[in-house]
Design an enzyme around this catalytic site. Structure first.
Site, PDB file in Angstrom:
ATOM      1  CG  ASP A 284      32.841  35.909  49.820  1.00 50.53           C
ATOM      2  OD1 ASP A 284      33.642  35.256  49.141  1.00 50.53           O
ATOM      3  OD2 ASP A 284      31.975  36.653  49.320  1.00 50.53           O
ATOM      4  CD  GLU A 318      34.871  35.397  43.549  1.00 49.98           C
ATOM      5  OE1 GLU A 318      33.946  34.601  43.320  1.00 49.98           O
ATOM      6  OE2 GLU A 318      34.747  36.360  44.352  1.00 49.98           O
ATOM      7  CG  ASP A 347      34.136  31.558  46.780  1.00 50.00           C
ATOM      8  OD1 ASP A 347      34.222  32.213  47.824  1.00 50.00           O
ATOM      9  OD2 ASP A 347      33.817  32.066  45.696  1.00 50.00           O
ATOM     10  CG  HIS A 445      29.291  40.232  49.017  1.00 51.42           C
ATOM     11  ND1 HIS A 445      28.857  40.293  47.709  1.00 51.42           N
ATOM     12  CD2 HIS A 445      30.343  39.378  49.014  1.00 51.42           C
ATOM     13  CE1 HIS A 445      29.617  39.499  46.958  1.00 51.42           C
ATOM     14  NE2 HIS A 445      30.521  38.929  47.730  1.00 51.42           N
TER      15      HIS A 445
END
Length: 506
Positions: A284, A318, A347, A445
């Site tokens: 990501d 983003e 993405d 993340h």
């Protein structure tokens, strides 16, 4: 993003060279380009991104040296491939967590909690009574994203200024909840997860803009337990956050145009290049960026001459709320905005526990639908996967990645996604393999989003599909609509609002 029911595409499509009378765009033989787009080529770029992160405190986030080095790497490759390349600089509110958040119950029973700091939370050290806002629903509703707590000022009726607000994740974005709490006089905010499958752990996301009080996320289990305590007792909490924010930090988009093709019908192929501050972002979104960079280089190497101009866009910020793509779209002069034929967005295309998700452009499986033409773009992908004997399924098209600013102004869009913090179902595991009950990307993340957690099968399959769709839009003789044009018929489409936030915005 929430998963949708599996769609098994049993029958193979006709030859990819054959036109279809039931489809707006005639098909294009993409085999030559697909053969040139290789997993090894994508991984070459991913290794470069990993090396950049390793040399820059483990991150490639916008506003950091790691992002600037990523921009220069991509720029060098595209210039060498013969593209017209330019940088587009813009300012944005930079955020970094300096120390982990701390939360504990002071009374009636001392207890420590695990919490996460929301992006753009303020720094603070507060001890105050905890107060639940209206709209908290325990047990949670069956449908994710439908709990209304904290979304309106009315939810704070009777709230005592100086208290810490307890809010449940749900209908609106995290930032709106926090801003409403701040307006009601809260000195801190705890937002606990909503409670459905895939929404029980620590919620992660952005507030969209700086808010000068501590805002932390908590698991559903802990938040629900605190809510139950409040039904019969006063609860005092202590929250500490340590953050850094720069409202005028600078970052960049990188734009690369083909030297051939009709610029009045430009196909924008985009991916965000930035990572979160917490990690290198190799899936990501190193995967999407590496994928479209590999497609751009392969098109140059194969001397492909597009009918329509192709613009490869690598967006910054983003992860801070789609700020790069929003800046790009909002600053285009009206005549140039009208020249954009379609947008493709990639993405996360290498999730370790992946599903072949296709954005639901026609809204047949989830609302809302995209602008006219988006359904046809969705069909490019679904027809391609069917031709390869591969299953795919739709995923919501609500504007939570860089296609959001494009569809908000009526530009047809579509793309691919292999999954983030959602949980793979047993039905999906039976179709795609992998492990049911686990996140599509367990390192989403996080610092562990590295080369070691990419799925090369996903990169292979999604990379080929991305190359195919890019070539179809670039070379198809017919257009997205029956008369061969890009008429968006905006007056016939329902007015829609889209949330311009990244993956975990609500």
């Amino acid at each position: 993003m929430s998963h949708r029911r599996a769609l098994i595409l049993g029958a193979l499509a006709a030859s990819l060279c054959a036109p279809s009378t039931a489809f707006g765009l005639d098909e294009v033989n993409s085999k030559k380009l697909r053969d040139a787009v290789t997993v090894n080529g994508i991984l070459q770029h991913e290794r470069a991104f990993q090396a950049i992160a390793n040399a820059n405190d483990g991150t490639r986030a916008s506003g950091t040296p790691g992002y600037e080095a990523s921009i220069q790497y991509v720029k060098q490759r595209l210039v060498r491939a013969g593209y017209r390349v330019r940088e587009q600089e813009f300012t944005f509110p930079f955020f970094r967590e300096l120390a982990p958040a701390v939360a504990s119950q002071v009374s009636p029973t001392p207890k420590d909690y695990t919490v996460d700091t929301f992006e753009y939370s303020g720094s603070g050290d507060v001890t105050a009574k905890l107060q639940a806002v209206r709209g908290i629903t325990i047990p949670p509703p069956a449908e994710p994203g439908t709990t209304p707590a904290g979304c309106t000022a009315a939810d704070f009726t009777g709230f005592t200024a100086g208290n810490i607000a307890l809010i449940q994740r749900g209908t609106c974005d995290f930032g709106l909840k926090a801003r409403n709490a701040k307006a009601a006089g809260a000195v801190g905010v705890i937002i606990f997860n909503e409670g459905q499958e895939g929404r029980t752990g620590l919620p992660a996301g952005t507030l969209g803009e700086p808010i000068d009080i501590p805002v932390v996320g908590m698991t559903f289990e802990d938040g629900a337990a605190l809510y139950q305590q409040l039904q019969g007792a006063e609860v005092t909490m202590h929250i500490t956050t340590s953050t850094e924010a720069d409202l005028d930090a600078t970052t960049k988009n990188l734009i690369a145009d083909t030297r051939e093709g009709n610029a009045d019908e430009t196909v924008v192929v985009g991916a965000h290049l930035d990572s979160v501050v917490e990690g290198p972002g190799i899936n990501d979104n190193g995967s999407g960026s590496a994928g479209i960079l590999e497609i751009a280089e392969a098109m140059s190497e194969q001397n492909i001459k597009p009918r329509r101009a192709v613009r490869f866009a690598f967006f910054g910020a983003e992860e801070s709320g789609l700020l790069g793509s929003e800046h790009y779209v909002s600053t285009l002069p009206a005549n140039q905005l009208g020249q954009i034929y379609a947008n493709l967005n990639f993405d996360m295309i290498g999730s370790p526990n992946y599903v072949r998700f296709v954005y639901d452009g026609d809204g047949s499986d989830s609302e809302p639908a995209g602008p006219p033409g988006s359904g046809e773009i969705e069909s490019i992908f679904t027809r391609y996967f069917a031709s390869q004997g591969l299953a795919s399924e739709p995923t919501e098209f609500s504007g939570r990645s860089d296609y959001g600013p494009f569809i908000a102004v009526g530009i047809p869009a579509g793309g691919l996604f292999t999954g983030a913090e959602g949980v793979k179902t047993p039905e999906q595991a039976a179709i795609y393999g992998g492990t049911a009950g686990e996140w599509y990307d367990p390192c989403y993340h996080q610092a562990c989003d590295t080369m070691n957690h990419l799925n090369v099968n996903a990169l292979n399959e999604m990379g080929d599909a991305a190359a195919h769709a890019t070539l179809v839009l670039a070379k198809s003789r017919t257009g997205l609509f029956p008369d061969g044009s890009r008429k968006a018929a905006r007056d016939k489409s329902k007015a829609k609002k889209f949330d311009l936030h990244s993956h975990a915005a609500r």
